[in-house]
Design an enzyme around this catalytic site. Structure first.
Site, PDB file in Angstrom:
ATOM      1  N   GLU A  58       0.808  -1.220   0.000  1.00  0.00           N
ATOM      2  CA  GLU A  58       0.000   0.000   0.000  1.00  0.00           C
ATOM      3  C   GLU A  58       0.845   1.276   0.000  1.00  0.00           C
ATOM      4  O   GLU A  58       0.474   2.274  -0.629  1.00  0.00           O
ATOM      5  CB  GLU A  58      -0.947   0.002   1.208  1.00  0.00           C
ATOM      6  CG  GLU A  58      -2.012  -1.074   1.173  1.00  0.00           C
ATOM      7  CD  GLU A  58      -1.522  -2.436   1.677  1.00  0.00           C
ATOM      8  OE1 GLU A  58      -2.311  -3.395   1.652  1.00  0.00           O
ATOM      9  OE2 GLU A  58      -0.344  -2.521   2.103  1.00  0.00           O
ATOM     10  N   PHE A  83      -5.656  -0.138   5.737  1.00  0.00           N
ATOM     11  CA  PHE A  83      -4.382  -0.101   5.018  1.00  0.00           C
ATOM     12  C   PHE A  83      -4.183   1.219   4.275  1.00  0.00           C
ATOM     13  O   PHE A  83      -3.081   1.767   4.257  1.00  0.00           O
ATOM     14  CB  PHE A  83      -4.311  -1.272   4.032  1.00  0.00           C
ATOM     15  CG  PHE A  83      -4.608  -2.605   4.669  1.00  0.00           C
ATOM     16  CD1 PHE A  83      -4.115  -2.919   5.921  1.00  0.00           C
ATOM     17  CD2 PHE A  83      -5.410  -3.531   4.020  1.00  0.00           C
ATOM     18  CE1 PHE A  83      -4.408  -4.136   6.524  1.00  0.00           C
ATOM     19  CE2 PHE A  83      -5.697  -4.751   4.610  1.00  0.00           C
ATOM     20  CZ  PHE A  83      -5.194  -5.063   5.859  1.00  0.00           C
ATOM     21  N   ASP A 117     -13.976 -10.024  10.119  1.00  0.00           N
ATOM     22  CA  ASP A 117     -12.534  -9.795   9.983  1.00  0.00           C
ATOM     23  C   ASP A 117     -11.912  -9.279  11.268  1.00  0.00           C
ATOM     24  O   ASP A 117     -10.693  -9.364  11.456  1.00  0.00           O
ATOM     25  CB  ASP A 117     -12.245  -8.804   8.841  1.00  0.00           C
ATOM     26  CG  ASP A 117     -12.451  -9.439   7.473  1.00  0.00           C
ATOM     27  OD1 ASP A 117     -12.745 -10.652   7.423  1.00  0.00           O
ATOM     28  OD2 ASP A 117     -12.324  -8.734   6.462  1.00  0.00           O
TER      29      ASP A 117
END
Length: 313
Positions: A58, A83, A117
């Protein structure tokens, strides 16, 4: 009665990119090995020659986006909010924000509605991080219609833009035929005289439902949608505070540094007002079904209603 249409704003992001990509040859989309999740794969399918997968890198992607913008391109760099805003913060700040480059950041999977997640991927700090960067525009749309309009507005705006999108399918609350998106302008979704609810993102729809519950108790709540958190619409906030005398902010973000803090900044300087911030209270998220997490953290209509009742009491 027909069922309310639901769509995740990350889907809206991908669809809007594909539409814009066909119209504007200067748009380039970058992704960090998450095109299926961020929905930039929709753009890739439509305009494959202007899509680039940068891999799980990233920070490098931010540098590539910065470079492309200096060559007359309009890059959209995409990844999960954790990110795009978190891992790549230094590069976004120094390589994009500091030189004020024309880079658009599409950050998906923000907030606790990421669900299973878990805490590591549930970015609750991104709005705070991005609004700290001088010159960065920060947008958090409330539904599909607003999200697609926001992507178009971001393209037309000269300068860095951070857009926040969600994983969870949420109700479409705006009427496309009558909807108008304007950067930096809040929208009154419901008038009211007893208090003002200022919400952003998926919490706008939940706040409208909470307002119905309050109405059943004889409480007339105004509901305002703040889709652009920076620059924020100071006029609509100040005028609402003058009218109702009580303000509640609602966001799927930490109560530190997000919408609530931005509104408090405005009111403390221009219209001191009794205020409550509803959001995630300085804790990390956790793994679980998105809808159940929203309920547990009090960000659904029921939770908002109960917190406002306590505030008024």
């Amino acid at each position: 009665m027909s069922e309310v249409k639901k769509i995740a704003t990350r889907e809206s992001y991908g669809n809007a990119l594909a539409e814009l990509g066909k119209e504007h040859e200067d748009i380039i989309v970058l992704d960090a090995d998450l095109a299926g999740a961020t929905k930039t794969a929709t753009f890739k399918k439509a305009v494959p020659e202007r899509f680039f997968d940068c891999g799980i890198a990233e920070c490098n992607m931010a540098g590539i986006a910065a470079g492309l913008s200096t060559c007359g391109k309009v890059p959209f760099m995409s990844s999960f909010a954790m990110f795009a805003a978190g891992r790549a913060y230094e590069q976004v700040r120094n390589s994009i924000g500091y030189p004020h480059l024309n880079v658009k950041i599409g950050a998906t999977h923000a907030g606790i509605s990421v669900g299973e997640d878990g805490a590591t991927h549930q970015c609750l700090e991104d709005i705070a991080l991005m609004r700290e960067i001088p010159g960065m525009t920060v947008i958090n749309p409330a539904d599909d219609i607003e999200a697609r309009a926001a992507v178009k507005a971001a393209y037309e705006h000269e300068g860095p833009v951070y857009m926040r999108f969600g994983r969870l399918a949420i109700p479409v609350i705006n009427d496309e035929a009558n909807y108008k998106f304007e950067l930096g302008k809040g929208i009154e979704m419901k008038s009211g005289k007893d208090l003002t609810i200022i919400a952003t993102g998926l919490c706008v729809g939940e706040s409208l439902e909470a307002a119905k519950m309050l109405a059943a108790d004889g409480i007339d709540a105004q509901v305002i949608n703040i889709h652009t958190i920076k620059p924020i619409d100071e006029d609509i906030i100040v005028n609402a505070a003058k009218k109702t005398g009580k303000v509640v902010t609602v966001e799927e973000h930490s109560i530190i540094g997000g919408l609530g803090s931005a509104v408090a900044d405005v009111l403390s300087e221009k219209q001191p007002t009794k205020m409550k911030k509803i959001g995630v209270n300085d804790v990390f998220g956790e793994s679980g079904p998105a809808v159940e997490l929203i309920h547990k953290y009090g960000l659904d209509a029921e939770g908002i209603y109960e917190k406002i009742k306590n505030f008024l009491a």
